[in-house]
Design an enzyme around this catalytic site. Structure first.
Site, PDB file in Angstrom:
ATOM      1  N   SER A 296       0.598  -1.088   0.176  1.00  0.00           N
ATOM      2  CA  SER A 296      -0.047   0.303   0.549  1.00  0.00           C
ATOM      3  C   SER A 296       0.883   0.918   0.123  1.00  0.00           C
ATOM      4  CB  SER A 296      -0.962   0.388   1.131  1.00  0.00           C
ATOM      5  OG  SER A 296      -1.350  -1.300   1.216  1.00  0.00           O
ATOM      6  N   HIS A 347       0.497   4.349   4.032  1.00  0.00           N
ATOM      7  CA  HIS A 347      -0.363   5.517   3.067  1.00  0.00           C
ATOM      8  C   HIS A 347      -0.250   7.081   2.423  1.00  0.00           C
ATOM      9  CE1 HIS A 347      -4.619   2.249   3.297  1.00  0.00           C
ATOM     10  NE2 HIS A 347      -3.095   1.729   3.214  1.00  0.00           N
TER      11      HIS A 347
END
Length: 520
Positions: A296, A347
């Protein structure tokens, strides 16, 4: 003379495109209609040229109404709330009836950000209207000189058309070249590696959702990283937790990777992907104590690279992917903040790292040295800060999951004092809702023959979770060693009832029962 009207039409179009950098929206040579657009003072300016004679004002009014309707669609495609339209008619003669009122600016009632200005360039007032138009767009009005004869006029019209066509083709070629600097070879290679690693991990006992498997295969685990296993930042980028995780990440990698690798080329894509992944891993290390894995951070780095493309090519960015991209990023951020278990540090770190990495490597055919130096300094400075902050937090961490994993490791090595040393601060810090903490500490105390401390911890674990059969079984052993046989039989019976198929539990229950009978 009609040929003169056509010459004016194409000369104005040439000036807008070649000199004032208006972009072509649409053109129809058969109907002699061309649409341009440009951003001026943060407002979208649309210019429509139309070569047409109008005999009556109502015909002109009908055409202006149709223009307003068509601009609604243009407004949607440009994704702009405020649009100013300059509607130019090139005609030999003006309408025979009263039409001057149509030159006043018009605004749609249901479209407050839509204003239309009309200009009628007939043979009598052509230069006056032309000056009024160029004043309206804050540009210098051109001097249009008609050629001496009709043949020269026709030739010049053809030359203007050729120049405009070449200019438009060159613009389209430059735009297309931005998306054709590489083939997505590395994207497909990364997809294959991630999927293969996932299936090998899934084949292990417990699968990809087993925490111990993840740690053994290289997931981000802060205590081990502090001890020197920094390679986990990279290895964790290829591990995924469950099928939903791998599917979502690989879909994102497929679409984003295709775009970014084509835009930046394979080598720069490689650097962006891994620099973003490292930055995201460091952010996760700094702000997330839990075991973490997944691509991610690197994938959010690809979002960051596309944002940097928007920084370099703002107009093209918002004409193509900009609005949708910003919406997707915003949606992911909102989900990260509202859904538990998502590593927001990875993220957000990946997003920032991808932007900085893209600024560092630069887009093909760009050489912004100062931006490159600044991005390098920011990347190194922030990454170092995350590293130091994360190490300090890890050393002072009282995270239950981390403590349980470390305790398991010490159990395997028979370091029972270390188990207690790891679990004590977590429990003392107020973590009283996790029965595993008490259960593990109780086991360590029992193996060290600290029977009273073991009894208290087993009872605490059972108070939190009365269905914890192993705690009842072990507490029965403690009470037996303490020679409190009634309580030992009580908990042995509870363990056997919770897990009737466990032979050890049944044997202890029977043995304590036989011992009671022998006493009687």
């Amino acid at each position: 003379m009609y040929i003169h009207d056509e010459y004016y039409f194409w000369r104005i179009a040439q000036q807008l495109m070649m000199k004032h950098q208006f972009e072509l929206l649409q053109a129809n040579e058969q109907t002699h209609e061309i649409w341009f657009h440009k951003t001026i003072d943060k407002k979208t300016v649309v210019v429509r040229l139309f070569l047409q004679n109008f005999d009556w004002a109502n015909h002109l009014k009908r055409d202006i109404t149709s223009v307003l309707g068509r601009v609604k669609n243009i407004q949607s495609s440009l994704r702009k709330k405020e649009v100013i339209i300059h509607n130019l008619y090139i005609s030999e003669l003006e309408p025979v009836d009263d039409w001057e009122f149509l030159k006043k600016p018009m605004q749609l009632k249901d479209k407050k950000g839509l204003i239309i200005h009309t200009y009628y360039l007939d043979e009598q007032n052509r230069m006056e209207e032309l000056n009024r138009f160029f004043t309206g767009i804050n540009a210098e009005s051109p001097e249009v000189i008609l050629p001496e004869d009709e043949e020269t006029t026709v030739n010049q019209i053809q030359e203007i058309k050729r120049q405009m066509m070449n200019n438009h083709r060159q613009q389209q070629k430059e735009i297309a070249s931005l998306f054709n600097h590489g083939k997505p070879v590395l994207t497909y290679l990364l997809l294959v590696i991630n999927v293969l690693v996932f299936f090998f991990l899934e084949m292990q006992p417990g699968g990809s959702q087993n925490t111990q498997n993840l740690i053994e295969w290289g997931a981000k685990f802060n205590p081990y990283m502090v001890e020197g296993e920094w390679w986990r930042i990279l290895s964790s980028m290829f591990l995924h937790i469950g099928f939903a995780h791998i599917i979502m990440n690989m879909l994102a990698l497929y679409y984003l990777g295709n775009t970014v690798e084509r835009m930046y080329g394979s080598l720069k894509f490689f650097l962006i992907y891994f620099l973003a992944g490292i930055f995201g891993g460091l952010a996760s290390f700094a702000f997330n104590d839990s075991v973490a894995a997944g691509a991610s951070g690197a994938i959010f780095g690809l979002f960051g690279a596309l944002l940097y493309f928007g920084f370099e090519h703002k107009k093209l960015f918002f004409q193509t992917m900009g609005t949708n991209l910003l919406f997707i990023i915003g949606l992911n951020i909102a989900m990260g903040l509202s859904v538990p278990g998502i590593d927001n540090g990875a993220h957000m770190g990946g997003l920032a790292g991808g932007f900085l990495a893209a600024a560092l490597v630069q887009m093909p055919e760009r050489r912004r040295t100062m931006i490159r130096i600044a991005s390098f300094i920011v990347y190194v400075t922030v990454a170092s800060g995350l590293l130091i902050y994360g190490a300090e937090r890890t050393n002072a961490s009282t995270n239950p999951q981390t403590a349980i994993i470390k305790a398991s490791e010490y159990f395997e090595n028979e370091k029972y004092e270390k188990v207690i040393e790891v679990l004590d601060p977590v429990i003392e810090n107020g973590e009283t809702s996790n029965e595993i903490l008490y259960f593990n500490r109780a086991n360590a105390h029992y193996l060290l023959n600290h029977l009273e401390q073991a009894r208290k911890d087993f009872e605490s674990a059972i108070q939190i979770n009365p269905e914890l059969a192993n705690a009842h079984f072990n507490l029965a052993l403690v009470y037996s060693d303490l020679e409190q046989y009634d309580k030992a039989r009580e908990h042995a019976g509870k363990a056997a009832s919770l897990k009737p198929n466990n032979q050890d539990f049944q044997n202890l229950k029977d043995r304590l029962g036989e011992f009671r009978n022998s006493l009687n």
